[in-house]
Design a protein around this motif. Structure first.
Motif, PDB file in Angstrom:
ATOM      1  N   TYR A 257       0.944  -1.231   0.206  1.00 52.39           N
ATOM      2  CA  TYR A 257       0.041   0.064  -0.004  1.00 52.39           C
ATOM      3  C   TYR A 257       0.790   1.257   0.045  1.00 52.39           C
ATOM      4  N   ALA A 258       0.314   2.503  -0.276  1.00 52.63           N
ATOM      5  CA  ALA A 258       1.143   3.664  -0.636  1.00 52.63           C
ATOM      6  C   ALA A 258       0.483   4.387   0.660  1.00 52.63           C
ATOM      7  N   THR A 259       1.635   5.271   1.249  1.00 51.94           N
ATOM      8  CA  THR A 259       1.403   6.065   2.311  1.00 51.94           C
ATOM      9  C   THR A 259       1.388   7.406   1.647  1.00 51.94           C
ATOM     10  N   THR A 260       0.363   8.176   2.445  1.00 58.04           N
ATOM     11  CA  THR A 260       0.422   9.933   1.933  1.00 58.04           C
ATOM     12  C   THR A 260       0.670  10.538   3.226  1.00 58.04           C
ATOM     13  N   ALA A 261       0.548  11.923   2.916  1.00 61.38           N
ATOM     14  CA  ALA A 261       0.578  12.916   4.045  1.00 61.38           C
ATOM     15  C   ALA A 261      -0.673  12.680   4.903  1.00 61.38           C
ATOM     16  N   SER A 262      -1.547  12.041   4.765  1.00 65.16           N
ATOM     17  CA  SER A 262      -2.866  12.468   5.496  1.00 65.16           C
ATOM     18  C   SER A 262      -2.616  10.786   6.181  1.00 65.16           C
ATOM     19  N   PRO A 263      -2.630  10.800   7.830  1.00 61.27           N
ATOM     20  CA  PRO A 263      -2.766   9.572   8.443  1.00 61.27           C
ATOM     21  C   PRO A 263      -3.887   8.775   8.273  1.00 61.27           C
ATOM     22  N   VAL A 264      -5.017   9.449   8.033  1.00 68.59           N
ATOM     23  CA  VAL A 264      -6.226   8.723   7.714  1.00 68.59           C
ATOM     24  C   VAL A 264      -6.237   8.070   6.491  1.00 68.59           C
ATOM     25  N   ALA A 265      -6.088   8.738   5.497  1.00 69.87           N
ATOM     26  CA  ALA A 265      -5.533   7.908   4.052  1.00 69.87           C
ATOM     27  C   ALA A 265      -4.680   6.693   4.157  1.00 69.87           C
ATOM     28  N   THR A 266      -3.649   7.023   4.814  1.00 70.34           N
ATOM     29  CA  THR A 266      -2.668   5.820   4.989  1.00 70.34           C
ATOM     30  C   THR A 266      -3.196   4.701   5.980  1.00 70.34           C
ATOM     31  N   GLU A 267      -3.856   4.839   6.919  1.00 67.96           N
ATOM     32  CA  GLU A 267      -4.537   4.063   7.795  1.00 67.96           C
ATOM     33  C   GLU A 267      -5.464   3.157   6.920  1.00 67.96           C
ATOM     34  N   SER A 268      -6.189   3.878   6.039  1.00 69.95           N
ATOM     35  CA  SER A 268      -7.158   3.334   5.232  1.00 69.95           C
ATOM     36  C   SER A 268      -6.668   2.286   4.191  1.00 69.95           C
ATOM     37  N   ALA A 269      -5.590   2.566   3.532  1.00 65.52           N
ATOM     38  CA  ALA A 269      -4.646   2.034   2.461  1.00 65.52           C
ATOM     39  C   ALA A 269      -4.178   0.551   3.305  1.00 65.52           C
ATOM     40  N   ARG A 270      -3.759   1.041   4.664  1.00 69.06           N
ATOM     41  CA  ARG A 270      -3.117  -0.208   5.154  1.00 69.06           C
ATOM     42  C   ARG A 270      -4.165  -1.173   5.391  1.00 69.06           C
ATOM     43  N   ARG A 271      -5.259  -0.883   5.975  1.00 66.41           N
ATOM     44  CA  ARG A 271      -6.355  -1.797   6.111  1.00 66.41           C
ATOM     45  C   ARG A 271      -6.994  -2.507   5.076  1.00 66.41           C
ATOM     46  N   ASP A 272      -7.030  -1.730   3.760  1.00 65.01           N
ATOM     47  CA  ASP A 272      -7.493  -2.349   2.537  1.00 65.01           C
ATOM     48  C   ASP A 272      -6.327  -3.523   2.182  1.00 65.01           C
ATOM     49  N   ALA A 273      -5.422  -3.148   2.426  1.00 61.92           N
ATOM     50  CA  ALA A 273      -3.907  -4.055   2.124  1.00 61.92           C
ATOM     51  C   ALA A 273      -4.054  -5.268   2.811  1.00 61.92           C
ATOM     52  N   GLU A 274      -4.388  -5.122   4.137  1.00 62.00           N
ATOM     53  CA  GLU A 274      -4.635  -6.211   5.145  1.00 62.00           C
ATOM     54  C   GLU A 274      -5.771  -7.304   4.501  1.00 62.00           C
ATOM     55  N   ASP A 275      -6.678  -6.592   4.206  1.00 61.61           N
ATOM     56  CA  ASP A 275      -8.088  -7.298   3.547  1.00 61.61           C
ATOM     57  C   ASP A 275      -7.610  -7.934   2.457  1.00 61.61           C
ATOM     58  N   ARG A 276      -6.758  -7.487   1.385  1.00 64.33           N
ATOM     59  CA  ARG A 276      -6.365  -8.130   0.283  1.00 64.33           C
ATOM     60  C   ARG A 276      -5.414  -9.031   0.630  1.00 64.33           C
ATOM     61  N   LEU A 277      -4.574  -9.257   1.772  1.00 70.30           N
ATOM     62  CA  LEU A 277      -3.664 -10.091   2.104  1.00 70.30           C
ATOM     63  C   LEU A 277      -4.578 -11.299   2.527  1.00 70.30           C
ATOM     64  N   ALA A 278      -5.673 -11.032   3.346  1.00 73.59           N
ATOM     65  CA  ALA A 278      -6.444 -12.148   4.038  1.00 73.59           C
ATOM     66  C   ALA A 278      -7.032 -12.893   2.840  1.00 73.59           C
ATOM     67  N   VAL A 279      -7.594 -12.263   1.874  1.00 71.33           N
ATOM     68  CA  VAL A 279      -8.221 -12.853   0.945  1.00 71.33           C
ATOM     69  C   VAL A 279      -7.196 -13.535   0.146  1.00 71.33           C
TER      70      VAL A 279
END
Length: 160
Positions: free
Chosen positions: A121-143
């Motif tokens: 996942y990509a990080t951004t200057a926004s912590p909220v966007a970065t956390e959302s991207a991390r959670r999405d990456a974890e979901d994809r990892l689980a699948v």
């Protein structure tokens, strides 16, 4: 010979090699997909990543009580890309899933193994966007881990 007859002939000829090698669809009658469908009870999840894994497994193979599936997920992250200002802008998530399938009646181990994959996942200057991207990456990892596990279970099911 009409066009329709030629297509039928070509289709028949194309399936002959499959018939010669004893090809059987996984989810067809008597296939190994039927052996595991609605037969496995997956261990209860403790974390969000495990919850996503169990949800995907239950979507793919259903639930049952003939077999018990225990698992352990190991997840790590690695910095993948660092820009000129030494800011991390891409992170790799690596996941490994160790599993054991047991007969519920006897407790005998039927199949053990491990599958692994990664996502990023990509990080951004926004912590909220970065956390959302991390959670999405974890979901994809689980699948991805669940799909690999189902493939391993289907491949091993005829030997149970």
């Amino acid at each position: 010979m009409s066009l329709f007859d030629r297509r039928s002939l070509m289709l028949t000829l194309a399936t002959l090699p499959l018939a010669a090698c004893n090809f059987q669809p996984v989810y067809g009658p008597g296939g190994s997909g039927e052996i595991i469908r609605n037969q496995i009870r997956v261990a209860e999840p403790d974390t969000r990543l495990e919850f996503e894994l169990v949800a995907r497994l239950e979507d793919r193979i259903g639930t049952g009580s003939r077999y018990l599936l225990d698992y352990e997920i190991t997840r790590s992250s690695r910095d993948l890309a660092i820009d000129a200002d030494e800011v991390i802008n891409r992170i790799n998530l690596v996941g490994t899933l160790a599993f054991t399938l047991r007969d519920a009646a006897t407790g005998r181990s039927l199949q053990t193994g491990e599958v692994a994959t990664f996502t990023a996942y990509a990080t951004t200057a926004s912590p909220v966007a970065t956390e959302s991207a991390r959670r999405d990456a974890e979901d994809r990892l689980a699948v991805a881990l669940a799909d690999q596990l189902v493939t391993r279970l289907i491949a091993g099911a005829p030997s149970w």
